[in-house]
Design a protein around this motif. Sequence first.
Motif, PDB file in Angstrom:
ATOM      1  N   TYR A   7      77.650   9.681 -10.043  1.00  0.00           N
ATOM      2  CA  TYR A   7      79.090   9.636  -9.819  1.00  0.00           C
ATOM      3  C   TYR A   7      79.391   9.826  -8.335  1.00  0.00           C
ATOM      4  N   CYS A  14      85.040   8.149 -12.227  1.00  0.00           N
ATOM      5  CA  CYS A  14      83.984   9.159 -12.282  1.00  0.00           C
ATOM      6  C   CYS A  14      84.551  10.530 -12.619  1.00  0.00           C
ATOM      7  N   LYS A  35      74.164  15.872 -13.467  1.00  0.00           N
ATOM      8  CA  LYS A  35      75.143  15.076 -12.720  1.00  0.00           C
ATOM      9  C   LYS A  35      74.662  14.977 -11.283  1.00  0.00           C
ATOM     10  N   PRO A  50      80.805   4.995 -12.362  1.00  0.00           N
ATOM     11  CA  PRO A  50      79.781   5.901 -12.852  1.00  0.00           C
ATOM     12  C   PRO A  50      78.674   5.139 -13.599  1.00  0.00           C
TER      13      PRO A  50
END
Length: 93
Positions: A7, A14, A35, A50
């Motif tokens: 992201y 995102c 992440k 994303p």
Amino acid sequence: MKITLYYNNECGHCRRFHKTIDDIASERPHIDVSKVEYVPSIHTDVMFIPTMIVSHGGRELGRFSSALEKKTISIWLDQLDEYIKTHLYSNDI
């Protein structure tokens, strides 16, 4: 099963998608979620954000690049869980 989400904080999709992934992670404790802030020069295998990559045992099982709705992702994850149980003979999902 592991989910890696690429992201960027500047990306509106995102930021919204973070909540979806957090909800999925809370409902599926057997899934490890990471992440990663996307850096084009480092993450050369990721073309769009994303991007969500699902892996198991170090092997990529699938990916998508879009902020899909939670229901769609949940169905896909259910299918991957079944694939792992049926074809990869693993008990650690």
